[in-house]
Design a protein around this motif. Structure first.
Motif, PDB file in Angstrom:
ATOM      1  N   ASN A  94      32.126  34.682  32.290  1.00  0.00           N
ATOM      2  CA  ASN A  94      31.590  34.703  30.928  1.00  0.00           C
ATOM      3  C   ASN A  94      30.816  35.975  30.609  1.00  0.00           C
ATOM      4  O   ASN A  94      30.161  36.074  29.578  1.00  0.00           O
ATOM      5  N   SER A  95      30.895  36.958  31.506  1.00  0.00           N
ATOM      6  CA  SER A  95      30.188  38.231  31.270  1.00  0.00           C
ATOM      7  C   SER A  95      31.018  39.148  30.381  1.00  0.00           C
ATOM      8  O   SER A  95      32.229  39.002  30.265  1.00  0.00           O
ATOM      9  N   GLU A  96      30.306  40.116  29.808  1.00  0.00           N
ATOM     10  CA  GLU A  96      30.970  41.130  28.990  1.00  0.00           C
ATOM     11  C   GLU A  96      31.601  42.162  29.917  1.00  0.00           C
ATOM     12  O   GLU A  96      30.902  42.719  30.765  1.00  0.00           O
ATOM     13  N   PRO A  97      32.897  42.454  29.755  1.00  0.00           N
ATOM     14  CA  PRO A  97      33.543  43.417  30.663  1.00  0.00           C
ATOM     15  C   PRO A  97      32.828  44.778  30.690  1.00  0.00           C
ATOM     16  O   PRO A  97      32.703  45.396  31.733  1.00  0.00           O
ATOM     17  N   GLY A  98      32.318  45.195  29.534  1.00  0.00           N
ATOM     18  CA  GLY A  98      31.655  46.500  29.429  1.00  0.00           C
ATOM     19  C   GLY A  98      30.437  46.636  30.319  1.00  0.00           C
ATOM     20  O   GLY A  98      30.028  47.741  30.663  1.00  0.00           O
ATOM     21  N   LYS A  99      29.828  45.490  30.680  1.00  0.00           N
ATOM     22  CA  LYS A  99      28.596  45.547  31.465  1.00  0.00           C
ATOM     23  C   LYS A  99      28.838  45.493  32.972  1.00  0.00           C
ATOM     24  O   LYS A  99      27.891  45.509  33.752  1.00  0.00           O
ATOM     25  N   LEU A 100      30.100  45.410  33.363  1.00  0.00           N
ATOM     26  CA  LEU A 100      30.397  45.338  34.798  1.00  0.00           C
ATOM     27  C   LEU A 100      30.398  46.739  35.411  1.00  0.00           C
ATOM     28  O   LEU A 100      30.560  47.734  34.711  1.00  0.00           O
ATOM     29  N   SER A 101      30.260  46.781  36.735  1.00  0.00           N
ATOM     30  CA  SER A 101      30.365  48.069  37.437  1.00  0.00           C
ATOM     31  C   SER A 101      31.838  48.488  37.467  1.00  0.00           C
ATOM     32  O   SER A 101      32.738  47.670  37.221  1.00  0.00           O
ATOM     33  N   GLY A 102      32.069  49.735  37.810  1.00  0.00           N
ATOM     34  CA  GLY A 102      33.444  50.240  37.879  1.00  0.00           C
ATOM     35  C   GLY A 102      34.314  49.401  38.806  1.00  0.00           C
ATOM     36  O   GLY A 102      35.438  49.030  38.460  1.00  0.00           O
ATOM     37  N   GLY A 103      33.771  49.085  39.979  1.00  0.00           N
ATOM     38  CA  GLY A 103      34.528  48.298  40.953  1.00  0.00           C
ATOM     39  C   GLY A 103      34.827  46.900  40.438  1.00  0.00           C
ATOM     40  O   GLY A 103      35.931  46.376  40.625  1.00  0.00           O
ATOM     41  N   GLN A 104      33.823  46.291  39.751  1.00  0.00           N
ATOM     42  CA  GLN A 104      34.032  44.940  39.200  1.00  0.00           C
ATOM     43  C   GLN A 104      35.087  44.972  38.095  1.00  0.00           C
ATOM     44  O   GLN A 104      35.925  44.075  37.993  1.00  0.00           O
ATOM     45  N   LYS A 105      35.061  46.025  37.287  1.00  0.00           N
ATOM     46  CA  LYS A 105      36.088  46.164  36.243  1.00  0.00           C
ATOM     47  C   LYS A 105      37.465  46.257  36.880  1.00  0.00           C
ATOM     48  O   LYS A 105      38.435  45.672  36.386  1.00  0.00           O
ATOM     49  N   GLN A 106      37.551  47.007  37.977  1.00  0.00           N
ATOM     50  CA  GLN A 106      38.850  47.136  38.645  1.00  0.00           C
ATOM     51  C   GLN A 106      39.318  45.780  39.168  1.00  0.00           C
ATOM     52  O   GLN A 106      40.498  45.441  39.073  1.00  0.00           O
ATOM     53  N   ARG A 107      38.383  44.985  39.706  1.00  0.00           N
ATOM     54  CA  ARG A 107      38.751  43.645  40.196  1.00  0.00           C
ATOM     55  C   ARG A 107      39.344  42.801  39.065  1.00  0.00           C
ATOM     56  O   ARG A 107      40.355  42.125  39.228  1.00  0.00           O
ATOM     57  N   VAL A 108      38.677  42.850  37.881  1.00  0.00           N
ATOM     58  CA  VAL A 108      39.144  42.047  36.740  1.00  0.00           C
ATOM     59  C   VAL A 108      40.520  42.528  36.267  1.00  0.00           C
ATOM     60  O   VAL A 108      41.422  41.718  36.006  1.00  0.00           O
ATOM     61  N   ALA A 109      40.675  43.852  36.200  1.00  0.00           N
ATOM     62  CA  ALA A 109      41.958  44.400  35.737  1.00  0.00           C
ATOM     63  C   ALA A 109      43.087  43.966  36.674  1.00  0.00           C
ATOM     64  O   ALA A 109      44.191  43.633  36.229  1.00  0.00           O
ATOM     65  N   ILE A 110      42.799  43.951  37.957  1.00  0.00           N
ATOM     66  CA  ILE A 110      43.810  43.538  38.941  1.00  0.00           C
ATOM     67  C   ILE A 110      44.115  42.045  38.786  1.00  0.00           C
ATOM     68  O   ILE A 110      45.282  41.640  38.766  1.00  0.00           O
ATOM     69  N   ALA A 111      43.069  41.224  38.627  1.00  0.00           N
ATOM     70  CA  ALA A 111      43.271  39.780  38.449  1.00  0.00           C
ATOM     71  C   ALA A 111      44.127  39.520  37.215  1.00  0.00           C
ATOM     72  O   ALA A 111      45.045  38.692  37.241  1.00  0.00           O
ATOM     73  N   ALA A 112      43.812  40.238  36.131  1.00  0.00           N
ATOM     74  CA  ALA A 112      44.519  40.009  34.860  1.00  0.00           C
ATOM     75  C   ALA A 112      46.016  40.271  35.014  1.00  0.00           C
ATOM     76  O   ALA A 112      46.842  39.510  34.506  1.00  0.00           O
TER      77      ALA A 112
END
Ligand SMILES: Nc1ncnc2c1ncn2[C@@H]1O[C@H](COP(=O)(O)OP(=O)(O)O)[C@@H](O)[C@H]1O
Ligand SMILES: [Mg+2]
Length: 275
Positions: A132-150
């Protein structure tokens, strides 16, 4: 069977300055291909051309036997997905959950199945608590994790990972690489991974070496790393075991086909004893 067929591909961002020059290669269905080459050699450009995100100047691209044309673009995007180098370019939703959902909606996944898939893949990349977090507020690595999951959640046949784990720490990188390898094996996912991780290259079935917008070499890791001179000229690293094997081969010492350091040491000892 080759699932990606590229022949005589050419592309330039600016007229008269070709970036991709007569590139041809084939990728086997269900294989794991790594793509290496120094910065600016054209790797990301090739990836974008494969997805039809850039329009080729000339040449052929076929994905699963289907030529990449404007009319086929919708069908092509059901077959091949990409995780970009910079995950910021990939976020649209206001929460991580929305973001993964967006890709699934585009792939016509039924509503009832969606929540289950989102949760399953968020867990696989250890991002459940951030749904439920805002993607913009994640760290670079966390953003990469989400992009991979998606992208993984979409269950496509082919995925291009463009330096998709570059912002993760070594442990995170290993975990995500393991996840991708597992899905590659279980679902016969065709993986194309643009990477600087030499260990990942060693593990892959096939390596594509890009140099100044051309394919400098294509082969198994064994074949690629035998050509140490070319690798050095392109300022690409080669794994220590191959450096050792090549150095020994130059001395006329041919070792059995192994990458196991202990077995190699044994063989070198036996060779020394025989002398
Ligand atoms: N949008 C762009 N406009 C103009 N030139 C670009 C653009 N994107 C990349 N390039 C140039 O194209 C070449 C290949 O870039 P790229 O495919 O990103 O290389 P790599 O991914 O191997 O680092 C580089 O010389 C780069 O400067
Ligand atoms: Mg790149």
């Amino acid at each position: 069977m080759s699932v990606i067929h590229v022949k005589d591909l050419n592309y330039s961002y600016e007229k008269g300055k070709p970036v991709i020059k007569n590139v041809s290669f084939d990728i086997e269905e269900g294989s794991y291909t790594t793509v290496i080459g120094h910065n600016g050699s054209g790797k990301s450009t090739i990836a974008k051309l494969l997805l039809g995100l850039l329009e080729k100047e000339s040449g052929t691209i076929e994905i699963g036997g289907l030529p990449l044309t404007l009319e086929n673009l919708g069908e092509i995007r059901n077959r091949i997905g990409i995780v970009f180098q910079n995950p910021d370019n990939q976020f649209i939703g206001s929460t991580v959950r929305d973001d993964i959902a967006f890709g699934l909606e585009n792939h016509c996944v039924e509503r009832e199945k969606m929540d289950g898939l989102i949760e399953e893949f968020a867990e696989k990349v250890s991002m459940t608590e951030f749904l439920n977090s805002e993607p913009g507020k994640l760290s670079g690595g966390q953003k990469q994790r989400v992009a991979i999951a998606a992208v993984l959640a979409m269950n496509l046949g082919i995925i291009v990972f463009d330096e998709a784990t570059s912002m993760l720490d070594p442990t995170g990188k290993r975990d995500i690489n393991r996840l991708i390898s597992q899905i590659h094996k279980e679902n016969k996912l065709t993986v194309i991974s643009i990477t600087h991780d030499i260990e990942e290259v060693v593990q892959s079935d096939n390596v594509l070496v890009i140099d100044h917008g051309t394919v400098a070499m294509q082969g198994t890791p064994e074949e690629i790393f035998k050509n140490e001179k070319l690798m050095v000229r392109m300022q690409l690293d080669i794994p220590f075991v191959y450096k050792l094997k090549n150095a020994l081969a130059e001395q006329g010492i041919k070792l059995a086909d192994t990458l196991d350091m202990e077995r190699m040491a044994d063989e070198v000892c036996q060779y020394a004893l025989k002398k």
